[in-house]
Design an enzyme around this catalytic site. Sequence first.
Site, PDB file in Angstrom:
ATOM      1  NE  ARG A  80      -2.533   0.976   3.562  1.00 34.16           N
ATOM      2  CZ  ARG A  80      -3.218   0.716   4.671  1.00 34.16           C
ATOM      3  NH1 ARG A  80      -4.472   0.286   4.593  1.00 34.16           N
ATOM      4  NH2 ARG A  80      -2.670   0.869   5.857  1.00 34.16           N
ATOM      5  CE  LYS A 182      -2.728   4.681   7.031  1.00 35.35           C
ATOM      6  NZ  LYS A 182      -4.182   4.662   7.309  1.00 35.35           N
ATOM      7  CD  GLU A 218     -12.129   5.512   4.402  1.00 36.38           C
ATOM      8  OE1 GLU A 218     -11.764   5.039   5.492  1.00 36.38           O
ATOM      9  OE2 GLU A 218     -11.355   5.728   3.470  1.00 36.38           O
TER      10      GLU A 218
HETATM   11  C1  LIG Z   1      -5.246   3.863   7.666  1.00 40.75           C
HETATM   12  C2  LIG Z   1      -6.684   4.085   7.342  1.00 40.75           C
HETATM   13  C3  LIG Z   1      -7.661   3.099   7.507  1.00 40.75           C
HETATM   14  C4  LIG Z   1      -7.374   1.781   8.163  1.00 40.75           C
HETATM   15  O1  LIG Z   1      -6.524   0.971   7.433  1.00 40.75           O
HETATM   16  P1  LIG Z   1      -5.831  -0.277   8.153  1.00 40.75           P
HETATM   17  O2  LIG Z   1      -4.945  -0.839   7.110  1.00 40.75           O
HETATM   18  O3  LIG Z   1      -6.907  -1.211   8.533  1.00 40.75           O
HETATM   19  O4  LIG Z   1      -5.107   0.246   9.333  1.00 40.75           O
HETATM   20  C5  LIG Z   1      -8.956   3.383   7.094  1.00 40.75           C
HETATM   21  N1  LIG Z   1      -9.291   4.578   6.569  1.00 40.75           N
HETATM   22  C6  LIG Z   1      -8.387   5.568   6.423  1.00 40.75           C
HETATM   23  C7  LIG Z   1      -8.815   6.865   5.853  1.00 40.75           C
HETATM   24  C8  LIG Z   1      -7.063   5.347   6.807  1.00 40.75           C
HETATM   25  O5  LIG Z   1      -6.165   6.325   6.676  1.00 40.75           O
END
Ligand SMILES: *Cc1c(COP(=O)(O)O)cnc(C)c1O
Length: 338
Positions: A80, A182, A218
Amino acid sequence: MANLDWNNVGFEYIQTDFRFVAHYKDGAWSAGELVKDNHVVLHEASPALHYGQQCFEGLKAYRCKDNSINLFRPEENAKRLQKSCQRLLMPPVPVDLFLKACTQVVQSNEKWVGPYGSGATLYVRPLVLGVGKGLGLQPAQEYLFIVFCAPVGPYFKGGMCPANFVVSEFDRAAPSGTGAVKVGGNYAGSLLPAKLAKEQGFSDCVYLDPATRTKIEEVGAANFFAISKKGVFVTPASPSILPSITRMSLVHLAKEHLGLEVVEGDVFINALEEYSEAGVCGTAAVIVPVGGISYQGKLHVFYSQEQAGPITKKLYETLVGMQFGDLQAPQGWITKVS
Ligand SMILES: *Cc1c(COP(=O)(O)O)cnc(C)c1O
């Protein structure tokens, strides 16, 4: 083990002993090394500081009953991070370098991984920064890859407690923007919607899909799932959702361990009565049961505001059991670092 009140650790920065730093220059990543200094000195014109050319990850190290230490699906974080880098024209961190960095950071800070049974874990934060002089809007010439860590407590002390959320008037991401990666730039804009939600007495806000504003995307910085009254595990599918590794894991567990039908599709905000349970998920929170969601002034309560629903609870216990090594996880999910 470090001298901390392990049963009362929160989610705040606590300085540990070592962090890993690698430098990208002249087209190649350095081997990287552990360092003690927890400060980063940057050129004032670094693109990370002006234009948000920056991305990050988050994963945890877990202490098992036999005192060994697990990382949970770190290759998924590595992949990722590469996608985030590619989207921002940053050189992807090789998977091997990512895994080496996380492993060394956990091993060298082993005393900061909480004792088995305390619920405390070591949160590992990798990040990539575009650095060096660059005043015009263009990619940096040099990059830093840093991995640091901090001990964190369990999200819940003594039982899962449902939380209420409110639908935000703001969007987290644009339909064809950077929501699926991210990158730091996605998060500064979420501070105000979160603050407004908290002022109204909610834990955080729900973001709808930015194209039609009819579907849940989300919740805060976590993914969303719901259990339909027919017992189907439903989780939103959208190109502007950040693909959560926790969610990906729950999809597998719902299918293979709980025998549920799984649908990655739409959860319409005006059809919440179709669902008997809901939860939000991510590395930091694991799973938070959703008590209710407030939309247009009305609070829709799912299972209960007092306790988690049975499927949400089962998913939580299965996932956490695997992370701490109490339950056998699927092939490749656990990386032993000690
Ligand atoms: C990091 C994140 C998540 C959760 O991802 P994981 O891989 O499960 O930790 C979900 N939504 C957003 C916006 C994030 O930044």
